[in-house]
Design an enzyme around this catalytic site. Structure first.
Site, mmCIF file in Angstrom:
data_model
loop_
_atom_site.group_PDB
_atom_site.id
_atom_site.type_symbol
_atom_site.label_atom_id
_atom_site.label_comp_id
_atom_site.label_asym_id
_atom_site.label_seq_id
_atom_site.Cartn_x
_atom_site.Cartn_y
_atom_site.Cartn_z
ATOM 1 N N CYS A 188 38.270 18.163 35.593
ATOM 2 C CA CYS A 188 39.100 18.798 35.093
ATOM 3 C C CYS A 188 40.179 17.987 34.683
ATOM 4 C CB CYS A 188 39.619 20.492 36.124
ATOM 5 S SG CYS A 188 40.647 21.584 34.560
ATOM 6 N N LYS A 215 35.623 31.462 37.169
ATOM 7 C CA LYS A 215 36.970 31.218 37.316
ATOM 8 C C LYS A 215 38.054 32.225 36.356
ATOM 9 C CE LYS A 215 40.694 27.733 37.451
ATOM 10 N NZ LYS A 215 40.426 25.983 37.311
ATOM 11 N N ARG A 228 50.022 24.632 41.056
ATOM 12 C CA ARG A 228 50.222 23.728 39.452
ATOM 13 C C ARG A 228 51.965 23.272 39.547
ATOM 14 N NH1 ARG A 228 48.610 28.126 35.210
ATOM 15 N NH2 ARG A 228 46.187 29.193 35.514
ATOM 16 N N GLU A 251 27.822 34.070 32.864
ATOM 17 C CA GLU A 251 28.549 33.012 32.975
ATOM 18 C C GLU A 251 27.284 32.117 34.162
ATOM 19 O OE1 GLU A 251 31.345 30.836 31.966
ATOM 20 O OE2 GLU A 251 32.465 32.159 30.941
ATOM 21 N N LYS A 292 36.415 32.172 41.476
ATOM 22 C CA LYS A 292 37.850 32.306 41.840
ATOM 23 C C LYS A 292 38.700 32.499 41.486
ATOM 24 C CE LYS A 292 40.675 28.084 41.594
ATOM 25 N NZ LYS A 292 41.169 26.548 40.664
HETATM 26 C C1 PBG Z 1 41.995 23.240 37.520
HETATM 27 C C2 PBG Z 1 42.473 24.082 38.709
HETATM 28 C C3 PBG Z 1 43.053 24.925 39.538
HETATM 29 C C4 PBG Z 1 42.534 25.159 40.164
HETATM 30 C C5 PBG Z 1 41.689 23.855 40.777
HETATM 31 N N1 PBG Z 1 41.313 23.867 39.999
HETATM 32 C C6 PBG Z 1 44.931 25.118 38.587
HETATM 33 C C7 PBG Z 1 44.078 25.690 36.923
HETATM 34 O O1 PBG Z 1 43.046 26.375 36.957
HETATM 35 O O2 PBG Z 1 45.718 26.808 36.596
HETATM 36 C C8 PBG Z 1 43.265 26.641 41.123
HETATM 37 C C9 PBG Z 1 43.611 26.143 42.642
HETATM 38 C C10 PBG Z 1 44.486 26.890 43.814
HETATM 39 O O3 PBG Z 1 45.586 27.541 42.718
HETATM 40 O O4 PBG Z 1 44.428 26.416 44.495
HETATM 41 N N2 PBG Z 1 41.841 21.953 37.754
#
Ligand code: PBG
Length: 327
Positions: free
Chosen positions: A120, A195, A205, A233, A248
């Site tokens: 990401c 997600k 974050r 999806e 997730k």
């Molecule tokens: C994005 C990503 C996120 C999480 C994992 N990969 C954050 C988002 O989409 O804002 C969140 C994981 C968590 O809250 O434990 N790279």
């Protein structure tokens, strides 16, 4: 046959009987531990909202990997804190970036521990979105080649699985093609297929310093109200070549996990996210809940819903309790 011939309590009378008829098992090998890696040496910057977790430098991450491997934890997933953020998230796909360097070091120390790469851009972009921004919106198609480059950089560095979490359309296909062209025919893709745009990512974050500077992620992550869409999806990601799929967060979406497992006979991963961890930790610190017990119960419920593998911040503290009679 009903009462008194039938007594459901008979098989609950003691722990040996309960263990005999227990339907769901939880093992350290089905848990994956997230780590936050940063530049520097001997760095350990605690994350306030995630007690026990910290931003750690590569040397500390190697020690942590050793500990997790000794506990039998199934793998770890890395998130990087870059030296510098920019609009294109360059450190995400720089072969000398924090995550590829960490993969090389951990692979050398613990070759059998499965290393997952979260793919990401959000930790690396200065605006905090998961892709490149054009005219105020995240540009799907321009983001795909960057994600593909990141996946290849991670596989080159020793990642065993790549897990795109950006929610761009077509990313699984783009990543599969790039991995194959780079000779990584056997590196599986675990797609974060369903997600959701969730409030439960709050502590992450802070940990990854990846909150969006403007707007939110609702234009690319899923609406919490939908579950038919999750099945779509998943179907699309499998068609594009995903080897396993993910739901997730986990606890607010147990129904989605079950629907995915019933519909598709593929490995399902669930991400027990930062907010799910923080809620239990906070309540346990206040003495309002038994932290260990509720963590075990949460993880068991995620497995019962149909998840084969769980990514969880509880991995390190829960793994030693598994295999005991309680679990
Ligand atoms: C994005 C990503 C996120 C999480 C994992 N990969 C954050 C988002 O989409 O804002 C969140 C994981 C968590 O809250 O434990 N790279």
């Amino acid at each position: 046959m009903t009462f008194p011939a039938t007594r459901m309590r008979r098989l609950r009378a003691n722990e040996s009987l309960r263990a005999m008829v227990r339907e769901t098992s939880l093992t350290p090998g089905s848990l994956v531990a997230p780590l936050f890696v940063c530049h520097g040496e001997r760095v350990r910057r605690p994350i306030a909202s995630m007690p026990g977790h910290a931003q750690i430098s590569i040397d500390v991450a190697v020690e942590q990997a050793r500990k997790l491997a000794a506990l039998g934890v199934g793998g770890l997933i890395l998130f990087g804190i870059p030296a510098k953020k920019d609009p294109e998230g360059r450190e995400a796909y720089d072969p000398e970036g924090i995550v590829p360097r960490a993969f090389r070091a951990i692979k050398a120390a613990e070759p059998d521990l499965l290393l997952w790469a979260d793919v990401c851009l959000c930790e690396y972009t200065d605006h905090g979105h998961c892709g490149v921004v054009r005219d105020g919106v995240v540009d799907n198609d321009r983001t795909l080649p960057l994600l593909a480059r990141a996946a290849v950089a991670y596989a080159d560095a020793g990642a065993d699985l790549v897990a795109p979490s950006d929610m761009m359309d077509g990313r699984v296909g783009a990543i599969r093609k790039a991995l194959d062209q780079a000779g990584h025919l056997d590196v599986p893709i675990v797609a974060y297929s369903a997600k959701y745009a969730s409030g439960f990512y709050g502590p992450f974050r802070e940990a990854a310093e990846s909150a969006p500077r403007f707007g939110d992620r609702r234009g690319y992550q899923m609406d919490p109200a939908n579950s038919d869409e999750a099945l779509r999806e998943v179907a699309l990601d499998l068609e594009e070549g995903a080897d396993a799929v993910m739901v997730k967060p986990a606890l607010p979406y147990l129904d989605v996990i079950r629907r995915v497992k019933d519909r598709f006979q593929v490995p399902v991963v669930a991400y027990n996210v930062s907010g799910e961890f923080a809620m239990i930790k906070a309540a346990a610190q206040l003495g309002w809940l038994d932290g260990e017990r509720t963590a075990l119960e949460s993880l068991t419920s995620i497995r019962r819903a149909g998840a084969d593998v769980i990514i969880t911040y509880f991995a390190e503290e829960i793994a030693p309790l598994l295999g005991t009679k309680r679990s």
